[in-house]
Every structure is written in C-alpha cells, then in structure tokens.
Design an enzyme around this catalytic site. Sequence first.
Site, PDB file in Angstrom:
ATOM      1  N   TYR A 137       0.905  -1.165   0.000  1.00  0.00           N
ATOM      2  CA  TYR A 137       0.000   0.000   0.000  1.00  0.00           C
ATOM      3  C   TYR A 137       0.932   1.200   0.000  1.00  0.00           C
ATOM      4  CZ  TYR A 137      -4.075   2.562   2.151  1.00  0.00           C
ATOM      5  OH  TYR A 137      -5.121   3.397   2.458  1.00  0.00           O
ATOM      6  N   HIS A 142      -2.085   7.460  -3.319  1.00  0.00           N
ATOM      7  CA  HIS A 142      -3.205   6.521  -3.183  1.00  0.00           C
ATOM      8  C   HIS A 142      -3.661   6.423  -1.727  1.00  0.00           C
ATOM      9  CE1 HIS A 142      -5.757   3.016  -3.538  1.00  0.00           C
ATOM     10  NE2 HIS A 142      -5.017   2.365  -2.676  1.00  0.00           N
ATOM     11  N   ARG A 151     -11.682   8.668   5.789  1.00  0.00           N
ATOM     12  CA  ARG A 151     -11.474   9.293   7.089  1.00  0.00           C
ATOM     13  C   ARG A 151     -11.557  10.810   6.876  1.00  0.00           C
ATOM     14  NH1 ARG A 151      -8.339   4.723   6.992  1.00  0.00           N
ATOM     15  NH2 ARG A 151      -6.614   5.853   6.058  1.00  0.00           N
ATOM     16  N   GLU A 210      -1.136  -1.804 -10.446  1.00  0.00           N
ATOM     17  CA  GLU A 210       0.018  -2.123  -9.604  1.00  0.00           C
ATOM     18  C   GLU A 210       1.128  -2.746 -10.447  1.00  0.00           C
ATOM     19  OE1 GLU A 210      -0.808  -4.222  -6.001  1.00  0.00           O
ATOM     20  OE2 GLU A 210      -2.760  -3.276  -5.704  1.00  0.00           O
ATOM     21  N   GLN A 249     -15.509  -4.928   0.382  1.00  0.00           N
ATOM     22  CA  GLN A 249     -14.382  -4.509   1.229  1.00  0.00           C
ATOM     23  C   GLN A 249     -14.845  -3.651   2.404  1.00  0.00           C
ATOM     24  OE1 GLN A 249     -11.176  -2.830  -1.044  1.00  0.00           O
ATOM     25  NE2 GLN A 249      -9.903  -2.381   0.732  1.00  0.00           N
ATOM     26  N   LYS A 262     -10.948  -9.016  -2.384  1.00  0.00           N
ATOM     27  CA  LYS A 262      -9.773  -9.102  -3.253  1.00  0.00           C
ATOM     28  C   LYS A 262      -9.566 -10.510  -3.803  1.00  0.00           C
ATOM     29  CE  LYS A 262      -7.833  -4.966  -2.072  1.00  0.00           C
ATOM     30  NZ  LYS A 262      -7.299  -3.953  -2.998  1.00  0.00           N
TER      31      LYS A 262
END
Lengths: 425, 425
Positions: A137, A142, A151, A210, A249, A262
């Site tokens: 991550y 991102h 958040r 990715e 998710q 995932k």
Amino acid sequence: MIPANNPALVSWVDVPSGSDFPIQNLPFGIFSTENLSPRVGVAIGDMILDCEALADRGYLQDAGFPLELFAVDQLNPLIKQAGKLGMRLLRERLSDLLNDDGVELKSQEADRAACLIPQKEATLHLPIEVGDYTDFYSSEQHAYNVGCMFRDPDNALMPNWKHLPVGYHGRASSIVVSGVPIHRPCGQTRADDSDQPTYGPCRLLDFELEIGFVTFEGKALGQRISSAEAEDYIVGLFLFNDWSARDIQKWEYVPLGPFLAKSFASSISPWIVLLDALEPFRVAGPVQDPEVLPYLQQDGENFYDIGLSVGIETGQGDETIVSRSNFKHMYWSMVQQLTHHSSNGCNIRAGDVLASGTISGQDESAYGSMLELSWRGSKPVAMTDGTERRFIQDGDTVIMRGHGERQGVRIGFGEVRSKVLPAID
Amino acid sequence: MIPANNPALVSWVDVPSGSDFPIQNLPFGIFSTENLSPRVGVAIGDMILDCEALADRGYLQDAGFPLELFAVDQLNPLIKQAGKLGMRLLRERLSDLLNDDGVELKSQEADRAACLIPQKEATLHLPIEVGDYTDFYSSEQHAYNVGCMFRDPDNALMPNWKHLPVGYHGRASSIVVSGVPIHRPCGQTRADDSDQPTYGPCRLLDFELEIGFVTFEGKALGQRISSAEAEDYIVGLFLFNDWSARDIQKWEYVPLGPFLAKSFASSISPWIVLLDALEPFRVAGPVQDPEVLPYLQQDGENFYDIGLSVGIETGQGDETIVSRSNFKHMYWSMVQQLTHHSSNGCNIRAGDVLASGTISGQDESAYGSMLELSWRGSKPVAMTDGTERRFIQDGDTVIMRGHGERQGVRIGFGEVRSKVLPAID
C-alpha cells in the site's frame, strides 16, 4: 551498463517500432501452441524464442541449464535453480544468440525456424506458480486519497504509514494471467442506510493499477534479508491488476483487513521483465520524512521511471485511457518492501509475489483506481463511446500497459487485459 | 456409523491406554527414519503404518492407489488424486488390514515387521505443502475478549462479526511442523508513550490455540461451494498454533490487518485426522442470532466436541497447563467458513489450509491465548516452577493437545510442541 542493456544492440529478429520487446528486454514467460506443450519462452519483437527448442538443440548447454528447466509449465524451477546470477547469465546468453552481430544461431536457418514462434500463434500462460502473494500500500497519493475519502484529509495517512511499508497477505490461488475473463464476484455487503447485510453481485467493482515482482529462493525461516541484499532476491517485474470489490471490502475489512473483496481474482501480465533489464530506468525516490529506521534505509536509486496506463474497452470495442501513472510514484521501494517483509524472519521462496499497491500520481489523471478517478463515484469518468463509468461494468475490458524509454530503447511489459463477465447465478 | 469408526474394533497392533491413535482414528502424516526417505504413514498406537511399504507389497493395489502417491514428502498428491471418497476408502482399507479379526496382514510376519515403524524412531515432517492459508476469527468469546481489551465491552464485537465469519489471508511459507523451534521475531513497534517506533525483538510473544483443516481440490475459479457441499472439500483437521507478536500487531495492523505480527511462524501438529474419524464428536453449535444470510445457513450438527489444552514447559522442564478449551466453543462452523470463503468465487486447491482463529471458552481457564489469560499482561499466570508468565519467554516450550472421547474410544491429534529460542541478532 550490463552488456545485454547496451542501446546499440540490434537483433536479427525484426523488432517493430514501438515494440515492448527489443533485444535489450528479453522477458521470460510460459507459452504453448497447437503443437507445442507449455514451455519457457522469451519475447523478442513479435516473436517468442522457444527456450526448450533452443536447449534441445544444444544452444544452452554451455550455460549449464538442463533441458528440463525449460520443458515445464512454470518458471519456478528455472528461477529456483538459476538464482540471480544464473538468470543474468541466461539473459546475456540469449542476447548473444539474438544479436545481429552474432552468427551462431543467425546462420542456422533450420534452428532459427524451429526456435522462433510468432506471438500471435501462441497462448501465454501464468508464468509462475505463485507461492505466497503479498500486497503493499506504498503509493502516498493513493493512501492519501483513500484516507481522505474514508477518514478525513487532515488525518488521511495512518500514524504507521511513513514508518513502514504497510502490507497484507493476499490470495495466491486466484491469480490469473492476462486474457482470462473475470466473473463479477458476489458477496456480502451492507448499504449505508441499512442494519442488515445482503448477499449478491458486487456493485462497485474496481481495478487497482500495480506492479508486482517475483522472488528468488530466500533464506531459511528466521533469517532476515537486509536492504543491501534485497535486490539479489528480486527476479523481475510484471503488471498487476488487483481487482477489488469496494462494497464487499467496506463491510468486511474491519478489523482484519481485505479478504473476499480481493480474493476473487488478480490478473498479471504474462512476461516477467528481469530487474536487470530495468537498470536504465532507475531514479531517486521521494525524500522519506520522517527518516526511516536503520533497517529500512537503502543505498542508491531504487525507484523506476516506468510509464503506466489503464484503458477501459467498453462493450462496443472503444477504448478510453482513464489513467496515466508511473512506477516512480512510490513512497516505498521494492527493496524496502522486501526488507520489511523479511524483518521478522519470514521466509520467501522462489515464486513468491510482492505487489506495490495501487500506483497513483499527484495529478488526478494519474490515479490508479476507479475509486480515486471517480472520487468514490461522485465524478463519473467519460468514455469515448459517450457512456460514463463510476466503476467497472459487465462487458468492460480493463487493459493495463507499461514501459520505460531511454536513449531510444523501449522496455515494456506488454499488457494485462481482462474482460469482466456477469456474476454467476 | 462409518465402519472404520465402530467402537468395537480392535487392532492387532498394541494401542496403549490413553493413546490418541486407536484403530478408529488412523490419521495421515509424512515421516522418515534413518533408513527410510520421507513417505506417507498412518499412526496406530505408538507405531506408524508405512503406506509406501504397504503399497510396495501390494496391499493397496486393489484400492487403486499407485505407489508414487505414498513415496513422497507431502500428502498433496494423495489428497488431490483420492478426493473425499478415495480417502474414505483408503482409511477403511487400512482399518481392515489393522483389524484384529483380519488375517491378511496380521498373518504375514515379515510384512508386519517391514510396515510398522515405532514412532519414537521416526521424524515427522510437515504433512502438506500448504498452498494458501486463511485464518478466521470465529470464537465469540475470543472476539469479545479482544474487543473488550482494545475497544470497549459495550461494542466488543464489530457490526459485521455475527453476519459473516471474519477472516484474513495468512502466510503459508512459514508454517512449520511440531518440534521445529521458533525464533522470537524482531519487528517494528511503538510504545504508547512515544511518537517514534523502534525495531527490535518482540516483547509480547503469544500463542493462539486453533484447529486448522486442509482442503481437497475445489471448483474452478468463479464457482462457489455451497454449505451443503462444503464437507466434501474438507480432508481433515490438525492442531494449529498461530504464533502472534502482540506489540508488532498493535502498531502495524491498521488498516490492512495482521501481517508481520503473524508471518514469522505458525506451528501445526503432524497428523491429519480425517473428518470421518471425528463423526462421533459432532454436536450442535450456538444459536446464531441474528439469523445468518441463506448462503451461510447449514444443516446438521457441524461443531465438534474436542477437548483442547495448552501447556507451557518452562526452561526447567516443568509443564503447566494454562488453558483447557474445546473446539465446540466456535460460533462459525468449518462448513460456514469454507462456504463464505468460496462465496465470491475464490478457488481452493488440494492442500490449502483454513484455521479457526483462537478458540476461547466462556470460562477464564478456557481462554486460548496469553493475551486473554493474562488479560493483556495485567493478571500474571502462575507456573508450577514458581515463576509467572504474562507472555511467552525465551526457552519456553508451548504444547497444544486435543482429543475427543466417546464410548471409550479416544480420537486425538497428538501434539504441537514448539520451543521458543531468542531472537537472532
């Protein structure tokens, strides 16, 4: 400069302009044809050099590679036996054989014909049997974007984010190669205005842009790999689409992380580009502030200037490029990811995969997921066919591409292309 | 009752009183001796029935199992080829051969001697090559305890907890068999009173008492396994110690879940007890309220009354039993775990492992981790040697055991025993 990377090299195999696969690349994969069983091959221009046929004709015996390493449907035995040095020597040997200045293979008409297969006649397979798969991550933009959405912008990054490359274990069994269609997953979700969850087809299907890398056999359990050693354990890189079901998710992931959101599928490009082939594209990374702990400190330039793009081909066949990002937009390097991964003594094996996490650049056009591009669905993305997308629809094909270019030499990954089919009833 | 489970069966091999391995069990494992290469064996009393030797002498050929399935260092090929029905037939065939009423093997003195190896002369190996490993969080008391400690008692369970079996992907490469010592892991942690993390040996090393199960080859990617089908994909069970570094976990796990806090090692018992052998111990589970979604509903009694214990052997060799729990203390059954796992189309393979999560009963003496037994270190646990433990110390050996007992027949798992060594510098 490693000899195989010399910009002046030219192959006697035709390499069309704009090809991802000049003689300076030579990525490894597994292919088959109507007549040939799955085997190791190397991409050159629009062709595949058949390593099994080459070994069978004695061209690789001096390099010490037995035929059986090439006559298999996965790269794992080759990676495991060859190791870093062996793979380097093999790539250099193949470069010599393909070099226009050479005669050894070039002059043998029958061998040339037997060892070169048009890519369009071949089926490309999953190149490795993946042992364990770990997803990171590691792109700051991102993590910031996701933090802002879920958040708040003032606390978008968690306190640990700049101290360690946050990662989690992923599912290896459902990693598939480019071309394999993906069924929209079903799963349990809960609407914001409901107390009760429901089960059904995912509504917020997304890609994540990715890059993954595959590892050599590591050290024994309990032993650590230092940052100075980490590159010795990296075989090469490929494009990685970490399919994500955002609604699944959201409901499942607290407190133990992503799971079924995932594990229904991840798609990879079929060619493993050796780390050696990417030497010309090394660049410095971001200044890491706060300074990282000593075990995560690294020397040299461990980031790579590799342009990446994501296209969506809608049912009508029109493709829209929705993202243009770059592998240099990483906060944590592959060296740091692998070092951290090993810092507790966890062992790696030949054929393990570590992936970067979504690679998003600062510009909105460089975001690496629909979640970010459509900002959680609030800003639809226009398609060239006149439709728009918030997330991925049934019938869409998602295509990721990537390449670096220096001194006129283009080293690319090909593509990972996956069509989304409706959920199975 | 499946014939091999008949309480009246007696073997001509001596089975000492209190043995976990009567003729009604017949668990599968991989063993070797000074003279014998790793191979498939079955535990009977204090002995191992050597399946390779048995097959080599023709005792298994009518059952259709080729020798090569037994002459290997993992159970995966046998599991994959035999499937549920094949493993059932194999266990019944072995039961017939070991039955005191039989003569076929009993009467052959030389074959008996060649095929029976004392367990004390054998080395037991990791019985399976683990493909993917998934860990659940399916004991309500454990989830409640952890929720009380880290959140608050009124909201100890997350909103999703009673709607789905929460789980996460774990690390397969670091799963080791009983007897393999574990080095205390190093890792990054941050003290409560500090802004800065540090790197060093874990200070809060813990065990988690779990049961894992191994799977048969599943369906193709995208296809789901229903709750009615789930048992057809469960090979058998074993004890699972999910080692955990609590201080590493606390700092790293938000937002993507446990990673290096778990991946340094997990330890399993060496014998796979087939699900068939556990039929006598089926019991009903808890009433699930709220009612679960239709895809998670199940028929029959899918929980198992299997007593479990954890002992700590301190450096002086004194063992203290610190926990007595039971596999029946689960909220979600294995059937529900596997059904949920497959509900998004994720494929399973022969040799995948799913583990229960820490199994804690309501009584404090039935908690399955030091985190809970010492209530986050606030209530030290007394050892018989006069010392006390909040967490696990270097030199400690953690021993987990488990067995069920019905009608005088005891079906057990043996033990998983692991010594903790100091961190590697």
